[in-house]
Design an enzyme around this catalytic site. Structure first.
Site, PDB file in Angstrom:
ATOM      1  N   GLY B  92       0.870  -1.176   0.000  1.00 61.15           N
ATOM      2  CA  GLY B  92       0.000   0.000   0.000  1.00 61.15           C
ATOM      3  C   GLY B  92       0.900   1.217   0.000  1.00 61.15           C
ATOM      4  O   GLY B  92       1.848   1.288  -0.774  1.00 61.15           O
ATOM      5  N   SER B 124       5.838  -5.369  -1.098  1.00 59.29           N
ATOM      6  CA  SER B 124       5.830  -3.964  -1.508  1.00 59.29           C
ATOM      7  C   SER B 124       6.165  -3.025  -0.336  1.00 59.29           C
ATOM      8  O   SER B 124       7.285  -3.075   0.159  1.00 59.29           O
ATOM      9  CB  SER B 124       4.471  -3.660  -2.152  1.00 59.29           C
ATOM     10  OG  SER B 124       4.492  -2.435  -2.834  1.00 59.29           O
ATOM     11  N   ALA B 125       5.246  -2.204   0.145  1.00 60.03           N
ATOM     12  CA  ALA B 125       5.530  -1.311   1.278  1.00 60.03           C
ATOM     13  C   ALA B 125       6.024  -2.105   2.492  1.00 60.03           C
ATOM     14  O   ALA B 125       6.921  -1.663   3.222  1.00 60.03           O
ATOM     15  CB  ALA B 125       4.292  -0.506   1.650  1.00 60.03           C
ATOM     16  N   HIS B 161       8.867  -3.168  -6.847  1.00 60.55           N
ATOM     17  CA  HIS B 161       8.255  -2.818  -8.149  1.00 60.55           C
ATOM     18  C   HIS B 161       9.284  -2.129  -9.034  1.00 60.55           C
ATOM     19  O   HIS B 161       8.931  -1.210  -9.777  1.00 60.55           O
ATOM     20  CB  HIS B 161       7.048  -1.875  -7.980  1.00 60.55           C
ATOM     21  CG  HIS B 161       5.941  -2.401  -7.137  1.00 60.55           C
ATOM     22  ND1 HIS B 161       4.979  -3.267  -7.617  1.00 60.55           N
ATOM     23  CD2 HIS B 161       5.627  -2.181  -5.839  1.00 60.55           C
ATOM     24  CE1 HIS B 161       4.113  -3.547  -6.636  1.00 60.55           C
ATOM     25  NE2 HIS B 161       4.487  -2.907  -5.558  1.00 60.55           N
ATOM     26  N   GLU B 196       9.025  -6.940 -10.114  1.00 57.22           N
ATOM     27  CA  GLU B 196       7.826  -7.707  -9.768  1.00 57.22           C
ATOM     28  C   GLU B 196       8.032  -9.180 -10.121  1.00 57.22           C
ATOM     29  O   GLU B 196       8.431  -9.499 -11.244  1.00 57.22           O
ATOM     30  CB  GLU B 196       6.617  -7.135 -10.507  1.00 57.22           C
ATOM     31  CG  GLU B 196       6.305  -5.725 -10.049  1.00 57.22           C
ATOM     32  CD  GLU B 196       5.053  -5.137 -10.699  1.00 57.22           C
ATOM     33  OE1 GLU B 196       4.559  -5.713 -11.680  1.00 57.22           O
ATOM     34  OE2 GLU B 196       4.580  -4.092 -10.207  1.00 57.22           O
TER      35      GLU B 196
END
Lengths: 235, 235
Positions: B92, B124-125, B161, B196
């Protein structure tokens, strides 16, 4: 907010043309003729030196008879802002730019001079800081500024280099629109997405959207809308 | 750093497959069988609620017999971390995530439990915060955290990413590589660009790059290098 005169430019350079080329005719009529312009190079695109960055601007501005001096060339930076006929802040990294302005204690003075009417032009990061906060920058947070609060000359936030979602992309990173929607879960101010080639010209309480493209306006809790070139904002 | 066990995943979702689908076989062997996993939903992708986000993870994890509870479902969040068999932090917005972890005073406790060996997975985050700082996130700074310092479980920064420059693009915004180079004008730590579909599996002083793709390693003042899948980092 009394009477700011602003040129809030999405990007300095259009693909296939030279630095500031497309915007120079507007710059020429925006700043006073033969004016003494102070350039703020702090955003340091690609990490270039303040001298090299200033030289680049000097070259571009010389063709429209404006003389430019980098703020780092002054021993008294506050006196430089006080005496300037106009200020131009170039693009680069918004966090680095804002951090430096706070470190040099120039935020309040700039705000005051611009509110008094001194013309201010920004491109990219230099435009971003005309909004309420830098909370909608695209840049990496490579330094930690004491605050995200910006010059607050406009009653909204900016997103320069606004990019439409790429419908063919398989990349799973967030689109720009998704990011701005996430911003609105935590912030109430509108955000203006300025595409490359667009700029705002602000005089007093009126702002006009210039350039060939429309801009995208995001108000919290509402569907985004496209504002056509020539759109007038009452500030 | 004693013995962290980490699964540092670039993205939760690959284009065309369902949430966590491609990584579930690795998740299954990473966490203890039938373990009690605490999920941290604070990054709130697209602003979704903590409940909805947790439900999404619960659905995915149920297929590998892991039970999940959102940290927001506990009255004593510190006791929850203390008792967890593992922690998973979803993706997020990295600023929102880190800000919330600081607000709830969970940074130091998480760091300590993970250093003691409690398995930690991030996407991700959630991966970004395993590095030294969040200074190489791609996210918008939609909230202002008290610091950019992250969990510091790895001696470098992450860029999840990771995106290669698009050679056909006419957009003038900075490429990811340019942004990371700018980071190195102000910071000394290396940055790992995880594409990714890539992830790092860390056990103690050894990290292995997994997934089909190579990863891009940026050390300050050096040319970036491609690290092949299977590359082993000595930490």
């Amino acid at each position: 907010m009394t009477a700011p005169n602003l040129l809030v430019v999405s990007t300095s350079t259009l693909h296939g043309s030279s630095y500031l080329e497309y915007i120079l005719p507007s710059v020429k009529t925006f700043f006073p003729p033969k004016g003494n312009i102070v350039f703020i190079p702090f955003a340091r695109p690609s990490g270039i030196s303040h001298d090299s960055y200033t030289e680049k601007v000097r070259n571009a501005f010389s063709s429209i008879q404006l003389s430019v001096k980098g703020i780092h060339e002054y021993t008294d930076t506050k006196a430089a802002i006080q005496a300037a006929d106009g200020v131009f802040t170039g693009g680069g990294n918004t966090f680095v730019l804002l951090n430096e302005l706070y470190k040099m204690d120039l935020i309040e003075l700039l705000r005051q001079r611009i509110r008094e009417g001194m013309p201010y032009m920004g491109t990219s990061a230099g435009s971003n800081i005309t909004g309420l906060t830098i909370g909608t920058t695209n840049d990496m947070p490579i330094v930690y500024p004491p605050s995200f609060d910006a010059l607050q000359l406009l009653p909204f936030n900016l997103n320069p280099h606004y990019l439409d979602p790429d419908v063919n992309s398989t990349h799973m990173g967030e689109t720009r629109e998704t990011r701005i929607n996430e911003f609105h879960h935590f912030n109430t101010q509108p955000v203006l997405g300025l595409r490359e080639g667009s700029w705002l010209e602000v005089h007093g309480k009126k702002a006009i959207l210039k350039g060939a493209l429309s801009a995208r306006w995001f108000a919290a809790g509402e569907e985004p809308v496209e504002l056509p070139s020539g759109h007038i904002f009452e500030l």
